[in-house]
Motif scaffolding. Structure first.
Motif, PDB file in Angstrom:
ATOM      1  N   GLY A 273       0.828  -1.206   0.000  1.00  0.00           N
ATOM      2  CA  GLY A 273       0.000   0.000   0.000  1.00  0.00           C
ATOM      3  C   GLY A 273       0.863   1.257   0.000  1.00  0.00           C
TER       4      GLY A 273
ATOM      5  N   LEU B  61       1.256   4.325  -2.792  1.00  0.00           N
ATOM      6  CA  LEU B  61       1.063   5.711  -2.358  1.00  0.00           C
ATOM      7  C   LEU B  61       2.237   6.588  -2.786  1.00  0.00           C
ATOM      8  CD1 LEU B  61      -1.324   6.568  -0.389  1.00  0.00           C
ATOM      9  CD2 LEU B  61       0.446   6.783   1.332  1.00  0.00           C
TER      10      LEU B  61
ATOM     11  N   GLY C  68      -5.945  -0.701   5.945  1.00  0.00           N
ATOM     12  CA  GLY C  68      -5.976   0.741   5.697  1.00  0.00           C
ATOM     13  C   GLY C  68      -4.957   1.148   4.654  1.00  0.00           C
ATOM     14  N   SER C  69      -3.732   0.667   4.814  1.00  0.00           N
ATOM     15  CA  SER C  69      -2.679   1.025   3.871  1.00  0.00           C
ATOM     16  C   SER C  69      -2.996   0.505   2.477  1.00  0.00           C
ATOM     17  CB  SER C  69      -1.340   0.464   4.356  1.00  0.00           C
ATOM     18  OG  SER C  69      -0.424   0.367   3.310  1.00  0.00           O
TER      19      SER C  69
ATOM     20  N   CYS D  28      -5.976   2.647   0.998  1.00  0.00           N
ATOM     21  CA  CYS D  28      -5.559   4.008   0.631  1.00  0.00           C
ATOM     22  C   CYS D  28      -4.649   3.973  -0.589  1.00  0.00           C
ATOM     23  CB  CYS D  28      -4.809   4.689   1.771  1.00  0.00           C
ATOM     24  SG  CYS D  28      -5.851   5.087   3.159  1.00  0.00           S
TER      25      CYS D  28
ATOM     26  N   LEU E 176      -5.826   5.543  -4.209  1.00  0.00           N
ATOM     27  CA  LEU E 176      -5.112   6.719  -4.694  1.00  0.00           C
ATOM     28  C   LEU E 176      -4.383   6.421  -5.996  1.00  0.00           C
ATOM     29  CD1 LEU E 176      -3.960   9.624  -3.098  1.00  0.00           C
ATOM     30  CD2 LEU E 176      -1.966   8.454  -4.026  1.00  0.00           C
TER      31      LEU E 176
END
Lengths: 272, 261
Positions: free
Chosen positions: A159, A163, A252-253, A256, A260
Protein backbone atom coordinates in the motif's frame (compact mmCIF):
# COMPACT_ATOMS: atom_id res chain seq x y z
CA UNK A 1 -20.36 -6.96 -11.04
CA UNK A 2 -18.67 -3.98 -12.69
CA UNK A 3 -16.68 -2.71 -9.75
CA UNK A 4 -13.55 -0.91 -11.04
CA UNK A 5 -11.39 -2.01 -8.11
CA UNK A 6 -12.39 -5.61 -8.69
CA UNK A 7 -11.66 -5.29 -12.42
CA UNK A 8 -8.22 -3.79 -11.69
CA UNK A 9 -7.37 -6.57 -9.26
CA UNK A 10 -8.45 -9.16 -11.77
CA UNK A 11 -6.32 -7.56 -14.46
CA UNK A 12 -3.35 -7.42 -12.10
CA UNK A 13 -3.80 -11.13 -11.46
CA UNK A 14 -4.03 -11.90 -15.19
CA UNK A 15 -0.77 -10.05 -15.84
CA UNK A 16 1.08 -11.52 -12.85
CA UNK A 17 3.75 -12.94 -15.16
CA UNK A 18 4.90 -9.43 -16.02
CA UNK A 19 5.24 -8.70 -12.31
CA UNK A 20 7.23 -11.86 -11.70
CA UNK A 21 9.47 -11.17 -14.68
CA UNK A 22 10.19 -7.66 -13.42
CA UNK A 23 11.03 -9.11 -10.01
CA UNK A 24 13.37 -11.66 -11.58
CA UNK A 25 14.94 -8.91 -13.64
CA UNK A 26 15.60 -6.78 -10.55
CA UNK A 27 17.04 -9.66 -8.56
CA UNK A 28 19.14 -11.08 -11.38
CA UNK A 29 20.64 -7.73 -12.26
CA UNK A 30 21.42 -7.10 -8.60
CA UNK A 31 22.95 -10.49 -7.87
CA UNK A 32 24.51 -11.14 -11.25
CA UNK A 33 27.97 -12.63 -11.05
CA UNK A 34 27.91 -13.12 -7.30
CA UNK A 35 27.07 -16.68 -6.33
CA UNK A 36 26.76 -15.58 -2.73
CA UNK A 37 24.35 -12.80 -3.66
CA UNK A 38 22.41 -13.21 -0.44
CA UNK A 39 25.62 -12.25 1.34
CA UNK A 40 25.04 -8.61 0.35
CA UNK A 41 21.55 -8.66 1.86
CA UNK A 42 23.03 -9.97 5.09
CA UNK A 43 26.03 -7.68 5.23
CA UNK A 44 24.01 -4.54 5.94
CA UNK A 45 22.05 -5.93 8.93
CA UNK A 46 25.20 -7.55 10.34
CA UNK A 47 27.20 -4.34 10.13
CA UNK A 48 24.33 -2.42 11.71
CA UNK A 49 24.14 -5.00 14.46
CA UNK A 50 27.82 -4.51 15.16
CA UNK A 51 27.56 -0.72 15.24
CA UNK A 52 24.42 -0.58 17.39
CA UNK A 53 25.87 -3.13 19.79
CA UNK A 54 28.98 -1.00 20.23
CA UNK A 55 27.07 2.25 20.58
CA UNK A 56 24.15 1.14 22.74
CA UNK A 57 25.85 -1.43 24.88
CA UNK A 58 29.30 0.03 25.37
CA UNK A 59 28.93 3.76 24.70
CA UNK A 60 25.50 4.39 26.19
CA UNK A 61 25.48 1.43 28.52
CA UNK A 62 22.03 0.09 27.71
CA UNK A 63 21.69 -3.63 28.23
CA UNK A 64 19.05 -5.58 26.34
CA UNK A 65 18.77 -9.29 26.82
CA UNK A 66 19.78 -11.28 23.70
CA UNK A 67 20.38 -8.08 21.73
CA UNK A 68 21.37 -9.73 18.39
CA UNK A 69 18.04 -11.56 18.04
CA UNK A 70 16.10 -8.66 19.54
CA UNK A 71 17.66 -6.30 16.99
CA UNK A 72 17.26 -8.56 13.93
CA UNK A 73 13.56 -9.18 14.68
CA UNK A 74 13.02 -5.47 14.26
CA UNK A 75 15.68 -4.52 11.76
CA UNK A 76 14.99 -7.11 9.02
CA UNK A 77 11.29 -6.10 8.72
CA UNK A 78 12.41 -2.47 8.77
CA UNK A 79 14.90 -3.02 5.92
CA UNK A 80 12.08 -4.65 3.95
CA UNK A 81 9.89 -1.58 4.39
CA UNK A 82 12.56 1.01 3.79
CA UNK A 83 14.08 -0.71 0.73
CA UNK A 84 10.66 -1.31 -0.81
CA UNK A 85 9.50 2.26 -0.42
CA UNK A 86 12.80 3.80 -1.55
CA UNK A 87 12.94 1.59 -4.64
CA UNK A 88 9.25 1.86 -5.51
CA UNK A 89 8.81 5.61 -5.10
CA UNK A 90 10.69 6.57 -8.29
CA UNK A 91 9.82 3.32 -10.11
CA UNK A 92 7.03 4.73 -12.26
CA UNK A 93 8.96 7.80 -13.41
CA UNK A 94 12.04 5.65 -14.01
CA UNK A 95 10.14 3.34 -16.37
CA UNK A 96 8.36 5.80 -18.65
CA UNK A 97 8.23 3.33 -21.54
CA UNK A 98 6.27 0.80 -19.51
CA UNK A 99 3.70 3.54 -18.97
CA UNK A 100 3.67 5.31 -22.33
CA UNK A 101 4.39 2.55 -24.81
CA UNK A 102 2.62 -0.55 -23.56
CA UNK A 103 -0.65 -1.25 -21.85
CA UNK A 104 -0.52 -3.04 -18.54
CA UNK A 105 -1.81 -2.39 -15.02
CA UNK A 106 0.58 0.30 -13.82
CA UNK A 107 0.50 -0.96 -10.23
CA UNK A 108 2.75 -3.77 -11.47
CA UNK A 109 5.69 -1.36 -11.53
CA UNK A 110 5.85 -0.31 -7.83
CA UNK A 111 4.56 -3.68 -6.63
CA UNK A 112 7.35 -5.53 -8.44
CA UNK A 113 9.88 -3.44 -6.49
CA UNK A 114 8.12 -4.46 -3.28
CA UNK A 115 8.07 -8.15 -4.21
CA UNK A 116 11.80 -8.09 -5.07
CA UNK A 117 12.51 -6.74 -1.58
CA UNK A 118 10.11 -9.28 -0.11
CA UNK A 119 12.11 -12.13 -1.65
CA UNK A 120 15.29 -10.81 -0.05
CA UNK A 121 13.48 -10.29 3.25
CA UNK A 122 12.20 -13.86 3.31
CA UNK A 123 15.68 -15.21 2.58
CA UNK A 124 17.24 -13.22 5.43
CA UNK A 125 14.38 -14.24 7.69
CA UNK A 126 15.03 -17.92 6.98
CA UNK A 127 18.68 -17.43 7.85
CA UNK A 128 17.61 -15.74 11.07
CA UNK A 129 15.34 -18.70 11.88
CA UNK A 130 18.24 -21.10 11.30
CA UNK A 131 20.50 -18.99 13.52
CA UNK A 132 18.00 -18.67 16.39
CA UNK A 133 18.94 -21.92 18.21
CA UNK A 134 22.55 -20.74 18.46
CA UNK A 135 21.35 -17.73 20.44
CA UNK A 136 19.44 -19.87 22.89
CA UNK A 137 15.96 -19.16 21.62
CA UNK A 138 14.86 -21.98 19.35
CA UNK A 139 11.68 -20.96 17.52
CA UNK A 140 8.52 -22.35 19.10
CA UNK A 141 5.31 -23.50 17.47
CA UNK A 142 4.24 -19.88 16.93
CA UNK A 143 6.95 -19.56 14.27
CA UNK A 144 4.49 -21.32 11.97
CA UNK A 145 2.39 -18.15 11.97
CA UNK A 146 5.35 -16.23 10.56
CA UNK A 147 4.19 -16.49 6.90
CA UNK A 148 0.94 -14.81 7.93
CA UNK A 149 2.79 -11.95 9.62
CA UNK A 150 5.08 -11.52 6.61
CA UNK A 151 2.05 -11.51 4.29
CA UNK A 152 0.34 -8.84 6.38
CA UNK A 153 3.46 -6.70 6.36
CA UNK A 154 3.87 -7.19 2.59
CA UNK A 155 0.32 -5.93 2.02
CA UNK A 156 0.96 -3.00 4.33
CA UNK A 157 4.22 -2.15 2.54
CA UNK A 158 2.55 -2.69 -0.85
CA UNK A 159 0.00 0.00 0.00
CA UNK A 160 2.82 2.40 0.89
CA UNK A 161 4.70 1.71 -2.35
CA UNK A 162 1.55 2.53 -4.36
CA UNK A 163 1.06 5.71 -2.36
CA UNK A 164 4.62 6.97 -2.75
CA UNK A 165 5.10 5.96 -6.39
CA UNK A 166 1.89 7.75 -7.40
CA UNK A 167 2.79 10.91 -5.50
CA UNK A 168 6.30 10.90 -6.97
CA UNK A 169 4.75 11.12 -10.44
CA UNK A 170 3.06 14.38 -9.51
CA UNK A 171 5.69 15.80 -7.16
CA UNK A 172 9.24 14.97 -8.09
CA UNK A 173 10.67 15.97 -4.71
CA UNK A 174 8.72 13.38 -2.71
CA UNK A 175 12.04 11.49 -2.58
CA UNK A 176 13.61 14.07 -0.26
CA UNK A 177 10.58 14.06 1.98
CA UNK A 178 10.65 10.28 2.03
CA UNK A 179 14.32 10.17 3.10
CA UNK A 180 13.52 12.35 6.10
CA UNK A 181 10.35 10.44 6.92
CA UNK A 182 12.26 7.13 6.91
CA UNK A 183 14.92 8.40 9.33
CA UNK A 184 12.30 9.78 11.71
CA UNK A 185 10.21 6.64 11.41
CA UNK A 186 13.23 4.41 12.10
CA UNK A 187 13.98 6.13 15.39
CA UNK A 188 10.31 6.26 16.39
CA UNK A 189 10.16 2.48 16.08
CA UNK A 190 11.56 0.33 18.88
CA UNK A 191 14.14 -1.43 16.73
CA UNK A 192 17.39 -0.69 18.58
CA UNK A 193 15.76 -0.03 21.95
CA UNK A 194 12.95 -1.82 23.80
CA UNK A 195 9.59 -0.11 23.99
CA UNK A 196 9.70 -0.47 27.81
CA UNK A 197 12.44 2.20 27.88
CA UNK A 198 10.04 4.89 26.69
CA UNK A 199 7.15 4.15 29.05
CA UNK A 200 8.51 6.75 31.46
CA UNK A 201 9.84 9.19 28.87
CA UNK A 202 10.17 12.73 30.21
CA UNK A 203 10.59 15.52 27.69
CA UNK A 204 10.92 19.23 28.63
CA UNK A 205 7.52 19.76 27.06
CA UNK A 206 5.14 17.04 28.31
CA UNK A 207 2.57 17.12 25.47
CA UNK A 208 5.33 16.40 22.94
CA UNK A 209 6.55 13.57 25.15
CA UNK A 210 3.08 12.04 25.13
CA UNK A 211 2.91 12.23 21.36
CA UNK A 212 6.35 10.64 20.99
CA UNK A 213 5.48 7.83 23.40
CA UNK A 214 2.21 7.23 21.59
CA UNK A 215 3.98 7.11 18.21
CA UNK A 216 6.68 4.76 19.47
CA UNK A 217 4.07 2.44 20.91
CA UNK A 218 1.40 2.45 18.21
CA UNK A 219 2.94 3.41 14.86
CA UNK A 220 2.42 0.65 12.27
CA UNK A 221 6.04 -0.47 12.18
CA UNK A 222 6.19 -0.67 16.00
CA UNK A 223 3.18 -2.92 15.96
CA UNK A 224 4.71 -5.17 13.32
CA UNK A 225 8.05 -5.32 15.14
CA UNK A 226 6.17 -6.17 18.32
CA UNK A 227 4.47 -9.08 16.54
CA UNK A 228 7.73 -10.36 15.01
CA UNK A 229 9.36 -10.34 18.45
CA UNK A 230 6.39 -12.05 20.07
CA UNK A 231 6.48 -14.80 17.48
CA UNK A 232 10.24 -15.30 17.16
CA UNK A 233 11.70 -14.25 20.49
CA UNK A 234 9.06 -14.81 23.15
CA UNK A 235 6.92 -17.48 21.48
CA UNK A 236 3.91 -15.65 22.91
CA UNK A 237 0.62 -14.76 21.22
CA UNK A 238 0.43 -10.97 20.81
CA UNK A 239 -2.39 -9.26 22.69
CA UNK A 240 -5.72 -8.53 21.02
CA UNK A 241 -5.05 -4.81 20.63
CA UNK A 242 -1.81 -5.49 18.72
CA UNK A 243 -3.47 -7.98 16.39
CA UNK A 244 -6.37 -5.60 15.78
CA UNK A 245 -3.94 -2.80 14.94
CA UNK A 246 -2.05 -5.05 12.51
CA UNK A 247 -5.31 -5.79 10.70
CA UNK A 248 -6.37 -2.13 10.65
CA UNK A 249 -3.02 -0.85 9.43
CA UNK A 250 -2.73 -3.55 6.79
CA UNK A 251 -6.18 -3.03 5.32
CA UNK A 252 -5.98 0.74 5.70
CA UNK A 253 -2.68 1.03 3.87
CA UNK A 254 -3.77 -1.34 1.11
CA UNK A 255 -7.07 0.50 0.59
CA UNK A 256 -5.56 4.01 0.63
CA UNK A 257 -2.65 3.05 -1.62
CA UNK A 258 -4.79 1.16 -4.08
CA UNK A 259 -7.52 3.80 -4.40
CA UNK A 260 -5.11 6.72 -4.69
CA UNK A 261 -3.00 4.88 -7.24
CA UNK A 262 -6.04 3.81 -9.28
CA UNK A 263 -7.33 7.39 -9.30
CA UNK A 264 -4.11 8.96 -10.47
CA UNK A 265 -2.67 6.20 -12.68
CA UNK A 266 -5.30 6.65 -15.40
CA UNK A 267 -3.42 9.78 -16.50
CA UNK A 268 0.13 8.57 -15.89
CA UNK A 269 0.79 8.17 -19.61
CA UNK A 270 0.25 11.90 -20.07
CA UNK A 271 2.40 13.16 -17.20
CA UNK A 272 5.29 10.71 -16.90
CA UNK B 1 -8.49 -13.74 -50.66
CA UNK B 2 -10.86 -16.10 -48.95
CA UNK B 3 -9.30 -18.66 -46.69
CA UNK B 4 -10.14 -20.43 -43.47
CA UNK B 5 -8.64 -17.85 -41.16
CA UNK B 6 -10.66 -15.09 -42.68
CA UNK B 7 -13.89 -16.95 -42.43
CA UNK B 8 -13.23 -17.81 -38.83
CA UNK B 9 -12.43 -14.28 -37.79
CA UNK B 10 -14.90 -12.52 -39.97
CA UNK B 11 -18.46 -13.62 -39.46
CA UNK B 12 -20.04 -11.25 -41.94
CA UNK B 13 -17.20 -8.75 -41.41
CA UNK B 14 -18.21 -7.58 -37.96
CA UNK B 15 -16.68 -4.44 -36.48
CA UNK B 16 -13.80 -5.20 -34.14
CA UNK B 17 -12.94 -1.56 -33.53
CA UNK B 18 -15.55 1.11 -33.02
CA UNK B 19 -14.93 4.72 -32.15
CA UNK B 20 -17.85 7.10 -31.82
CA UNK B 21 -17.19 10.86 -31.65
CA UNK B 22 -13.97 10.34 -29.74
CA UNK B 23 -12.00 13.36 -28.61
CA UNK B 24 -8.78 13.55 -26.66
CA UNK B 25 -7.14 16.61 -25.20
CA UNK B 26 -3.72 17.12 -23.71
CA UNK B 27 -3.08 19.60 -21.00
CA UNK B 28 -0.01 21.63 -21.85
CA UNK B 29 1.41 23.43 -18.84
CA UNK B 30 3.24 26.73 -19.05
CA UNK B 31 3.76 26.71 -15.32
CA UNK B 32 3.24 23.76 -13.07
CA UNK B 33 4.01 22.97 -9.46
CA UNK B 34 6.06 19.89 -10.16
CA UNK B 35 7.24 19.53 -6.63
CA UNK B 36 5.86 20.04 -3.19
CA UNK B 37 8.20 22.96 -2.52
CA UNK B 38 6.82 25.00 -5.42
CA UNK B 39 3.29 23.89 -4.66
CA UNK B 40 3.58 25.41 -1.19
CA UNK B 41 5.28 28.58 -2.47
CA UNK B 42 2.68 29.02 -5.19
CA UNK B 43 -0.16 28.38 -2.78
CA UNK B 44 1.23 31.08 -0.48
CA UNK B 45 1.66 33.49 -3.38
CA UNK B 46 -1.79 32.59 -4.65
CA UNK B 47 -0.38 31.51 -8.01
CA UNK B 48 -2.25 28.89 -9.97
CA UNK B 49 -0.92 26.40 -12.50
CA UNK B 50 -1.16 27.90 -15.96
CA UNK B 51 -2.06 25.59 -18.81
CA UNK B 52 -3.79 25.35 -22.12
CA UNK B 53 -5.84 22.41 -23.37
CA UNK B 54 -4.82 21.17 -26.79
CA UNK B 55 -7.14 18.83 -28.65
CA UNK B 56 -5.06 16.02 -30.09
CA UNK B 57 -8.07 14.28 -31.58
CA UNK B 58 -11.43 15.80 -32.29
CA UNK B 59 -14.68 13.98 -32.94
CA UNK B 60 -13.29 10.82 -34.51
CA UNK B 61 -15.85 8.29 -35.67
CA UNK B 62 -14.38 5.15 -37.14
CA UNK B 63 -15.12 1.47 -37.37
CA UNK B 64 -12.76 -1.23 -38.50
CA UNK B 65 -13.90 -4.65 -39.61
CA UNK B 66 -12.20 -7.90 -38.76
CA UNK B 67 -9.45 -8.73 -41.22
CA UNK B 68 -8.95 -5.16 -42.41
CA UNK B 69 -5.52 -3.58 -42.53
CA UNK B 70 -5.95 0.08 -41.78
CA UNK B 71 -3.20 2.54 -42.64
CA UNK B 72 -3.13 5.75 -40.61
CA UNK B 73 -1.33 8.67 -42.20
CA UNK B 74 -0.92 12.35 -41.48
CA UNK B 75 1.68 14.93 -40.60
CA UNK B 76 3.60 14.93 -37.35
CA UNK B 77 1.30 15.94 -34.53
CA UNK B 78 -1.86 15.08 -36.41
CA UNK B 79 -2.89 12.56 -33.76
CA UNK B 80 -1.88 9.23 -35.30
CA UNK B 81 -0.09 7.82 -32.28
CA UNK B 82 -2.74 9.21 -29.95
CA UNK B 83 -5.32 7.25 -31.90
CA UNK B 84 -3.42 3.99 -31.43
CA UNK B 85 -2.83 4.70 -27.74
CA UNK B 86 -6.54 5.26 -27.22
CA UNK B 87 -7.33 1.95 -28.88
CA UNK B 88 -5.00 0.02 -26.59
CA UNK B 89 -6.11 1.94 -23.48
CA UNK B 90 -2.75 3.54 -22.73
CA UNK B 91 -4.70 6.80 -22.93
CA UNK B 92 -8.27 7.49 -21.91
CA UNK B 93 -10.62 9.40 -24.19
CA UNK B 94 -12.07 12.65 -22.86
CA UNK B 95 -15.20 12.36 -24.94
CA UNK B 96 -16.91 9.67 -26.97
CA UNK B 97 -16.96 5.94 -26.81
CA UNK B 98 -14.48 3.27 -27.85
CA UNK B 99 -15.13 -0.41 -28.22
CA UNK B 100 -12.48 -2.95 -29.13
CA UNK B 101 -13.38 -6.63 -29.43
CA UNK B 102 -10.59 -9.17 -29.34
CA UNK B 103 -7.14 -9.50 -27.94
CA UNK B 104 -4.98 -6.49 -28.72
CA UNK B 105 -1.22 -6.52 -29.27
CA UNK B 106 0.36 -3.10 -28.93
CA UNK B 107 3.57 -2.71 -30.89
CA UNK B 108 4.47 0.94 -30.33
CA UNK B 109 8.11 0.31 -29.56
CA UNK B 110 10.50 -2.60 -29.79
CA UNK B 111 12.02 -4.26 -26.76
CA UNK B 112 9.84 -2.97 -23.91
CA UNK B 113 11.33 -3.99 -20.59
CA UNK B 114 14.70 -5.02 -22.04
CA UNK B 115 17.42 -5.08 -19.44
CA UNK B 116 20.93 -4.52 -20.81
CA UNK B 117 22.57 -6.74 -18.17
CA UNK B 118 20.57 -9.84 -19.02
CA UNK B 119 20.96 -12.29 -21.88
CA UNK B 120 18.91 -12.10 -25.05
CA UNK B 121 17.13 -15.28 -24.03
CA UNK B 122 15.98 -13.85 -20.69
CA UNK B 123 14.94 -10.61 -22.35
CA UNK B 124 12.73 -12.56 -24.73
CA UNK B 125 10.61 -13.76 -21.79
CA UNK B 126 10.54 -10.30 -20.22
CA UNK B 127 9.49 -8.57 -23.41
CA UNK B 128 7.02 -11.31 -24.37
CA UNK B 129 5.16 -11.10 -21.07
CA UNK B 130 4.83 -7.34 -21.42
CA UNK B 131 3.43 -7.74 -24.91
CA UNK B 132 0.92 -10.25 -23.57
CA UNK B 133 2.55 -13.56 -24.46
CA UNK B 134 2.48 -16.02 -21.57
CA UNK B 135 5.65 -17.76 -20.41
CA UNK B 136 4.31 -21.05 -21.69
CA UNK B 137 3.59 -19.66 -25.14
CA UNK B 138 6.92 -17.86 -25.21
CA UNK B 139 8.73 -21.10 -24.38
CA UNK B 140 6.86 -22.88 -27.15
CA UNK B 141 7.87 -20.21 -29.66
CA UNK B 142 11.36 -19.70 -28.31
CA UNK B 143 13.19 -21.51 -31.12
CA UNK B 144 11.17 -19.66 -33.70
CA UNK B 145 11.87 -16.30 -32.03
CA UNK B 146 15.60 -17.01 -31.77
CA UNK B 147 15.90 -18.16 -35.36
CA UNK B 148 13.92 -15.16 -36.62
CA UNK B 149 16.25 -12.83 -34.73
CA UNK B 150 19.27 -14.41 -36.49
CA UNK B 151 21.30 -13.93 -33.33
CA UNK B 152 22.68 -17.47 -33.12
CA UNK B 153 24.92 -17.98 -30.09
CA UNK B 154 24.68 -14.31 -29.16
CA UNK B 155 21.26 -15.10 -27.69
CA UNK B 156 22.99 -16.18 -24.48
CA UNK B 157 25.12 -13.05 -24.18
CA UNK B 158 24.01 -9.95 -22.27
CA UNK B 159 22.29 -7.63 -24.70
CA UNK B 160 24.55 -4.73 -23.78
CA UNK B 161 27.04 -6.41 -26.12
CA UNK B 162 24.57 -6.22 -29.02
CA UNK B 163 24.72 -3.78 -31.88
CA UNK B 164 21.66 -1.60 -32.40
CA UNK B 165 20.70 -3.74 -35.38
CA UNK B 166 20.81 -6.88 -33.26
CA UNK B 167 18.61 -5.26 -30.60
CA UNK B 168 16.07 -4.30 -33.21
CA UNK B 169 16.04 -7.82 -34.63
CA UNK B 170 15.50 -9.34 -31.19
CA UNK B 171 12.70 -6.89 -30.40
CA UNK B 172 11.01 -7.54 -33.68
CA UNK B 173 11.35 -11.31 -33.40
CA UNK B 174 9.39 -11.22 -30.15
CA UNK B 175 6.81 -8.69 -31.37
CA UNK B 176 6.03 -10.66 -34.50
CA UNK B 177 5.38 -13.81 -32.47
CA UNK B 178 2.75 -12.27 -30.22
CA UNK B 179 -0.61 -13.93 -30.65
CA UNK B 180 -3.57 -11.56 -30.86
CA UNK B 181 -6.58 -10.63 -32.96
CA UNK B 182 -5.79 -6.96 -33.40
CA UNK B 183 -2.34 -5.50 -33.97
CA UNK B 184 -1.62 -1.84 -33.39
CA UNK B 185 1.68 -0.99 -35.01
CA UNK B 186 3.41 2.39 -34.81
CA UNK B 187 6.26 2.94 -37.25
CA UNK B 188 8.28 0.01 -35.94
CA UNK B 189 8.47 -1.62 -39.36
CA UNK B 190 11.09 0.83 -40.52
CA UNK B 191 13.85 -1.18 -38.88
CA UNK B 192 16.82 -3.27 -39.83
CA UNK B 193 18.42 -3.63 -43.21
CA UNK B 194 16.43 -4.16 -46.36
CA UNK B 195 16.55 -7.93 -46.20
CA UNK B 196 15.34 -8.05 -42.61
CA UNK B 197 12.61 -5.54 -43.38
CA UNK B 198 11.41 -7.76 -46.18
CA UNK B 199 11.32 -10.69 -43.79
CA UNK B 200 9.23 -8.66 -41.33
CA UNK B 201 6.83 -7.58 -44.04
CA UNK B 202 6.41 -11.19 -45.11
CA UNK B 203 5.27 -11.93 -41.57
CA UNK B 204 2.78 -9.09 -41.68
CA UNK B 205 1.43 -10.56 -44.91
CA UNK B 206 1.04 -13.90 -43.17
CA UNK B 207 -0.90 -12.22 -40.37
CA UNK B 208 -3.18 -10.64 -42.95
CA UNK B 209 -3.78 -14.02 -44.55
CA UNK B 210 -4.76 -15.44 -41.16
CA UNK B 211 -7.42 -12.75 -40.95
CA UNK B 212 -5.82 -10.55 -38.30
CA UNK B 213 -6.91 -6.97 -37.99
CA UNK B 214 -4.07 -4.48 -38.24
CA UNK B 215 -3.88 -0.75 -37.66
CA UNK B 216 -0.64 0.67 -38.94
CA UNK B 217 0.84 4.14 -38.47
CA UNK B 218 3.52 5.00 -40.98
CA UNK B 219 5.10 7.84 -42.90
CA UNK B 220 6.09 5.37 -45.58
CA UNK B 221 3.28 5.97 -48.06
CA UNK B 222 4.52 3.33 -50.43
CA UNK B 223 4.16 0.72 -47.71
CA UNK B 224 0.66 1.93 -46.79
CA UNK B 225 -0.34 1.62 -50.42
CA UNK B 226 1.12 -1.85 -50.73
CA UNK B 227 -0.14 -3.33 -47.48
CA UNK B 228 -3.35 -1.69 -46.42
CA UNK B 229 -6.84 -2.49 -47.53
CA UNK B 230 -7.96 0.91 -46.32
CA UNK B 231 -6.41 4.13 -45.12
CA UNK B 232 -7.42 7.18 -43.11
CA UNK B 233 -5.88 10.62 -43.11
CA UNK B 234 -5.66 12.68 -39.95
CA UNK B 235 -5.05 16.39 -40.00
CA UNK B 236 -4.85 18.53 -36.86
CA UNK B 237 -6.70 15.87 -34.92
CA UNK B 238 -9.57 15.45 -37.32
CA UNK B 239 -10.34 12.61 -39.66
CA UNK B 240 -10.31 14.20 -43.10
CA UNK B 241 -10.24 11.23 -45.46
CA UNK B 242 -11.18 7.57 -45.26
CA UNK B 243 -11.14 5.07 -48.08
CA UNK B 244 -8.92 3.23 -50.49
CA UNK B 245 -5.22 3.78 -49.75
CA UNK B 246 -4.35 5.34 -53.13
CA UNK B 247 -7.22 7.83 -52.92
CA UNK B 248 -6.34 8.81 -49.33
CA UNK B 249 -2.66 9.14 -50.18
CA UNK B 250 -3.51 11.42 -53.12
CA UNK B 251 -5.59 13.54 -50.78
CA UNK B 252 -2.69 13.69 -48.31
CA UNK B 253 -0.28 14.85 -51.04
CA UNK B 254 -2.80 17.45 -52.20
CA UNK B 255 -3.22 18.82 -48.66
CA UNK B 256 0.55 18.95 -48.20
CA UNK B 257 1.03 20.82 -51.48
CA UNK B 258 -1.66 23.33 -50.65
CA UNK B 259 -0.15 23.87 -47.19
CA UNK B 260 3.26 24.43 -48.72
CA UNK B 261 1.93 26.77 -51.39
Amino acid sequence: MKCPTFQDLKELWLRREVLLNLVMRDLEVKYKGSVIGIFWSLLNPLMMLLIYTIVFRYVIGMNVKNFPVFFMCGFLPWIFLSNSVTMAAPSVINNPNLVRKVYMPKSIIPLSAMVACLVEFVMTLIILLLALPFFGCAPGYLAFSLPLVVLAQAIFVGGLTLLFSASTVHFRDVKHLLDILLIVWFWLTPIVYPVSKVASLKLPWPPLGDIVVWLITYNPMSVFVCVYRAVLLQNAVPDVLTIALVVIYTLGSAACGWLLFARSSARFAEVV
Amino acid sequence: MSNEGRQRNEPGGSDVIQMRSVSKKYRVYYEKSENIKYLIINLLKGKRDRYRDVWALRDITLSVKAGETLGIIGENGSGKSTLLKLLCRILLADEGHIEVNGKVATLLELGSGFSMELSGRKNIFMNASILGLSRKEARRRLDEIISFSELGDFINAPIKSYSSGMLVRLGFAVAINVEADIFLIDEILAVGDERFQRKCLDRIRAMQRRGKTIALVSHNLEMIQKFCSRAILLSKGRLVADGRPDAVIDEYRRVQRSDAG
